[in-house]
Design a protein around this motif. Structure first.
Motif, PDB file in Angstrom:
ATOM      1  N   GLU A  77       0.855  -1.190   0.000  1.00 57.47           N
ATOM      2  CA  GLU A  77       0.000   0.000   0.000  1.00 57.47           C
ATOM      3  C   GLU A  77       0.892   1.241   0.000  1.00 57.47           C
ATOM      4  O   GLU A  77       1.558   1.531   0.999  1.00 57.47           O
ATOM      5  CB  GLU A  77      -0.923  -0.006   1.217  1.00 57.47           C
ATOM      6  N   TYR A  78       0.870   1.980  -1.107  1.00 55.39           N
ATOM      7  CA  TYR A  78       1.809   3.085  -1.271  1.00 55.39           C
ATOM      8  C   TYR A  78       1.126   4.448  -1.453  1.00 55.39           C
ATOM      9  O   TYR A  78       1.813   5.452  -1.631  1.00 55.39           O
ATOM     10  CB  TYR A  78       2.708   2.828  -2.490  1.00 55.39           C
ATOM     11  N   GLU A  79      -0.199   4.475  -1.369  1.00 54.56           N
ATOM     12  CA  GLU A  79      -0.908   5.717  -1.701  1.00 54.56           C
ATOM     13  C   GLU A  79      -0.674   6.829  -0.676  1.00 54.56           C
ATOM     14  O   GLU A  79      -0.889   8.004  -0.979  1.00 54.56           O
ATOM     15  CB  GLU A  79      -2.411   5.462  -1.850  1.00 54.56           C
ATOM     16  N   ASP A  80      -0.257   6.475   0.543  1.00 50.73           N
ATOM     17  CA  ASP A  80      -0.040   7.502   1.567  1.00 50.73           C
ATOM     18  C   ASP A  80       1.335   8.156   1.475  1.00 50.73           C
ATOM     19  O   ASP A  80       1.629   9.098   2.214  1.00 50.73           O
ATOM     20  CB  ASP A  80      -0.217   6.899   2.963  1.00 50.73           C
ATOM     21  N   PHE A  81       2.186   7.673   0.585  1.00 54.97           N
ATOM     22  CA  PHE A  81       3.516   8.253   0.382  1.00 54.97           C
ATOM     23  C   PHE A  81       3.404   9.293  -0.728  1.00 54.97           C
ATOM     24  O   PHE A  81       3.263   8.961  -1.903  1.00 54.97           O
ATOM     25  CB  PHE A  81       4.520   7.169  -0.013  1.00 54.97           C
ATOM     26  N   GLU A  82       3.448  10.567  -0.355  1.00 55.29           N
ATOM     27  CA  GLU A  82       3.196  11.653  -1.305  1.00 55.29           C
ATOM     28  C   GLU A  82       4.466  12.444  -1.594  1.00 55.29           C
ATOM     29  O   GLU A  82       5.237  12.773  -0.686  1.00 55.29           O
ATOM     30  CB  GLU A  82       2.132  12.599  -0.748  1.00 55.29           C
ATOM     31  N   VAL A  83       4.674  12.734  -2.888  1.00 55.13           N
ATOM     32  CA  VAL A  83       5.782  13.606  -3.317  1.00 55.13           C
ATOM     33  C   VAL A  83       5.234  14.650  -4.272  1.00 55.13           C
ATOM     34  O   VAL A  83       4.108  14.530  -4.764  1.00 55.13           O
ATOM     35  CB  VAL A  83       6.909  12.789  -4.006  1.00 55.13           C
ATOM     36  N   ASP A  84       6.047  15.673  -4.532  1.00 55.24           N
ATOM     37  CA  ASP A  84       5.575  16.770  -5.377  1.00 55.24           C
ATOM     38  C   ASP A  84       6.021  16.631  -6.831  1.00 55.24           C
ATOM     39  O   ASP A  84       6.191  17.626  -7.532  1.00 55.24           O
ATOM     40  CB  ASP A  84       6.040  18.113  -4.811  1.00 55.24           C
ATOM     41  N   PHE A  85       6.203  15.384  -7.281  1.00 56.30           N
ATOM     42  CA  PHE A  85       6.470  15.157  -8.700  1.00 56.30           C
ATOM     43  C   PHE A  85       5.665  13.934  -9.156  1.00 56.30           C
ATOM     44  O   PHE A  85       5.211  13.134  -8.325  1.00 56.30           O
ATOM     45  CB  PHE A  85       7.973  14.955  -8.969  1.00 56.30           C
ATOM     46  N   ASP A  86       5.440  13.830 -10.447  1.00 55.25           N
ATOM     47  CA  ASP A  86       4.659  12.721 -10.981  1.00 55.25           C
ATOM     48  C   ASP A  86       5.360  11.399 -10.689  1.00 55.25           C
ATOM     49  O   ASP A  86       6.541  11.227 -11.021  1.00 55.25           O
ATOM     50  CB  ASP A  86       4.460  12.876 -12.486  1.00 55.25           C
ATOM     51  N   ALA A  87       4.630  10.471 -10.085  1.00 57.39           N
ATOM     52  CA  ALA A  87       5.212   9.183  -9.716  1.00 57.39           C
ATOM     53  C   ALA A  87       4.217   8.077 -10.040  1.00 57.39           C
ATOM     54  O   ALA A  87       3.048   8.148  -9.640  1.00 57.39           O
ATOM     55  CB  ALA A  87       5.560   9.168  -8.235  1.00 57.39           C
ATOM     56  N   ASP A  88       4.673   7.058 -10.783  1.00 56.79           N
ATOM     57  CA  ASP A  88       3.801   5.927 -11.079  1.00 56.79           C
ATOM     58  C   ASP A  88       3.885   4.926  -9.920  1.00 56.79           C
ATOM     59  O   ASP A  88       4.544   5.161  -8.905  1.00 56.79           O
ATOM     60  CB  ASP A  88       4.169   5.281 -12.413  1.00 56.79           C
ATOM     61  N   GLU A  89       3.224   3.793 -10.076  1.00 55.18           N
ATOM     62  CA  GLU A  89       3.144   2.829  -8.981  1.00 55.18           C
ATOM     63  C   GLU A  89       4.522   2.300  -8.581  1.00 55.18           C
ATOM     64  O   GLU A  89       4.827   2.151  -7.402  1.00 55.18           O
ATOM     65  CB  GLU A  89       2.231   1.662  -9.378  1.00 55.18           C
ATOM     66  N   ARG A  90       5.355   2.030  -9.571  1.00 58.79           N
ATOM     67  CA  ARG A  90       6.710   1.538  -9.254  1.00 58.79           C
ATOM     68  C   ARG A  90       7.522   2.623  -8.555  1.00 58.79           C
ATOM     69  O   ARG A  90       8.276   2.331  -7.617  1.00 58.79           O
ATOM     70  CB  ARG A  90       7.423   1.106 -10.540  1.00 58.79           C
ATOM     71  N   ASP A  91       7.350   3.868  -8.980  1.00 53.56           N
ATOM     72  CA  ASP A  91       8.033   4.965  -8.304  1.00 53.56           C
ATOM     73  C   ASP A  91       7.592   5.063  -6.846  1.00 53.56           C
ATOM     74  O   ASP A  91       8.421   5.252  -5.944  1.00 53.56           O
ATOM     75  CB  ASP A  91       7.741   6.300  -9.006  1.00 53.56           C
ATOM     76  N   ARG A  92       6.285   4.928  -6.621  1.00 53.05           N
ATOM     77  CA  ARG A  92       5.775   5.037  -5.252  1.00 53.05           C
ATOM     78  C   ARG A  92       6.308   3.901  -4.372  1.00 53.05           C
ATOM     79  O   ARG A  92       6.603   4.104  -3.192  1.00 53.05           O
ATOM     80  CB  ARG A  92       4.245   5.019  -5.250  1.00 53.05           C
TER      81      ARG A  92
END
Length: 352
Positions: A126-141
Motif C-alpha cells: 500500500e503506497y498511496e499515503d507516500f506523497e511527493v511533489d512530482f509525478d510518480a507511477d506505482e513503481r516509483d511510489r
C-alpha cells in the motif's frame, strides 16, 4: 448543574466534534482545564517540527535517487496522536529545564511509530499515503516507500545507541510481536471464509482464538479485570503493543510515565481501532475477508441489530476505561482525545 449542561451539549450532533469532546470529558470527569488546550497548541507544533526533521532526510534521499535538486515528501498517518498526548503529559509532569529530554525521546518515538507504519504499508503493498511533489507511477511510489522506511529505520537505530539497552530491547520486542500478529492474518482470513460458509468449527475458533484469545505472557500493563475484555489480545498485538512499548521506552529512559496514563493510551487506541477504523471499513473488510472485531461480531451474533449493539458496547467499554484512566493520571488532554474518538465514530455505517 453545569456538568449536566455540559453532558447535554456533548450530545448535540450539530456541534463540532472537538467542542463535544471538551464538554463530554467535563461531564464525565468534572475537569475543565483550559491550560491543557493551550498546551495542545504547543505540543502540536513540537510534533510537527519533529516530523519535519525526520522527513528532511527522506526528501534528500528521494531527491538523490530520482535526480532532483529538492523534493517535498509527506506521509498520511493517524499513528502520532499518542506521541502528542505523551509529550503534553510530560510537559506537565516535568520541570521546564527537563522538557528537552522529553523532546528527544519523543523524536525517537515519532520516528519509530512512522517506521513501523511504513513497514506495514510495504508488507501490504500500500503506497498511496507516500506523497511527493512530482509525478510518480506505482513503481516509483513503491521505491519512494522503500527509501522512506529505510531512512527512518536508520535514524531510529542511530538514536537508540544513545539510550540504555532496555530501550532498544523494548523496541525490538514490540516489532517482533507486531510482525508475529501479521503472520496470523492468513489463518484468521481462513476462519472468516469458513465461518461465512456457516462452518461451526470456524465460528468457535473465531470466538476462542480471536475474540477471547488468551495471552501466553500477560502484559504487565493490564489489570485482571481488563484481561477479560473481548478482543484484547488480538487488538493489543495488532495496535496496542506499539504504544505500550513506546511508553515503556519512555520509562526505561528515565522519564516518569504512570501506569494509569499508559493504560489510558493503550485502551483508547484499541477503542479507536474498533470504533473508527474497523467500523468505517466494515463493508470492505467483509467483502475482502478481513477479520476484525467488527466483522467478527457480525459472524458470531445471530442478528445484525445485536451485532451492531455489541460493537457499540465493546467500543464504549474500551473508551470508558481509557477516560477513567486519563482522569486518574490527571491528563485532561488524553481524556478529551478519548471523548473525541467517541463522538467521531459512525455506527450508522453498520447494518442493523
Amino acid at each position: 448543574m453545569f456538568r449536566r449542561s455540559a453532558g447535554w451539549l456533548a450530545k448535540q450532533e450539530s456541534a463540532p466534534t472537538s467542542v463535544r469532546a471538551v464538554f463530554g470529558y467535563y461531564a464525565k470527569a468534572g475537569v475543565f482545564d483550559y491550560g491543557s488546550l493551550r498546551l495542545k497548541r504547543r505540543v502540536d507544533a513540537s510534533i510537527e517540527e519533529m516530523v519535519s526533521n525526520a522527513f528532511a532526510d527522506i526528501e534528500e534521499a528521494i531527491a538523490e535517487e530520482f535526480g532532483y535538486g529538492y523534493v517535498s515528501f509527506s506521509y498520511d498517518t493517524k499513528l502520532l496522536l499518542p506521541a502528542n498526548l505523551t509529550l503534553g503529559y510530560l510537559y506537565r509532569e516535568l520541570p521546564a529545564e527537563k522538557h528537552a529530554i522529553a523532546d528527544e525521546m519523543t523524536q525517537l518515538a515519532v520516528e519509530a511509530l512512522l517506521d513501523g507504519d511504513m513497514r506495514d504499508a510495504l508488507n501490504d503493498d500500500e503506497y498511496e499515503d507516500f506523497e511527493v511533489d512530482f509525478d510518480a507511477d506505482e513503481r516509483d511510489r513503491e521505491l519512494i516507500a522503500e527509501i522512506a522506511q529505510e531512512v527512518l529505520q536508520a535514524r531510529v537505530e542511530e538514536q537508540l545507541v544513545s539510550y540504555p539497552d532496555a530501550v532498544k530491547d523494548t523496541y525490538e520486542w514490540a516489532v517482533d510481536i507486531s510482525e508475529a500478529h501479521q503472520d496470523q492474518d492468513e489463518q484468521f482470513r481462513s476462519y472468516m471464509d469458513r465461518a461465512q460458509d456457516g462452518e461451526a468449527d470456524a465460528l468457535t475458533r473465531i470466538r476462542d482464538e480471536y475474540k477471547f484469545a488468551a495471552f501466553d505472557n500477560q502484559p504487565e500493563l493490564f489489570t485482571e479485570d481488563e484481561l477479560s475484555l473481548p478482543y484484547l489480545k488480538t487488538q493489543y498485538d495488532r495496535v496496542g503493543i506499539i504504544y505500550d512499548a513506546m511508553l515503556t521506552m519512555y520509562r526505561d529512559s528515565g522519564l516518569p510515565i504512570e501506569w494509569s496514563f499508559q493504560r489510558s493510551i493503550v485502551l483508547a487506541i484499541i477503542g479507536a481501532q474498533i470504533w473508527l477504523d474497523d467500523v468505517d471499513d466494515y463493508h470492505d473488510d467483509m467483502s475482502e475477508g478481513q477479520l476484525t472485531p467488527v466483522t467478527a461480531e457480525y459472524l458470531l451474533t445471530e442478528t445484525q441489530h445485536a451485532a451492531r449493539q455489541h460493537v457499540i458496547d465493546i467500543s464504549y467499554e474500551y473508551l470508558d476505561r481509557a477516560t477513567a484512566e486519563a482522569t486518574v493520571a490527571d491528563s485532561a488532554l488524553t481524556g478529551i482525545a478519548t471523548e473525541y474518538i467517541r463522538y467521531d465514530g459512525s455506527p450508522a455505517l453498520l447494518p442493523s
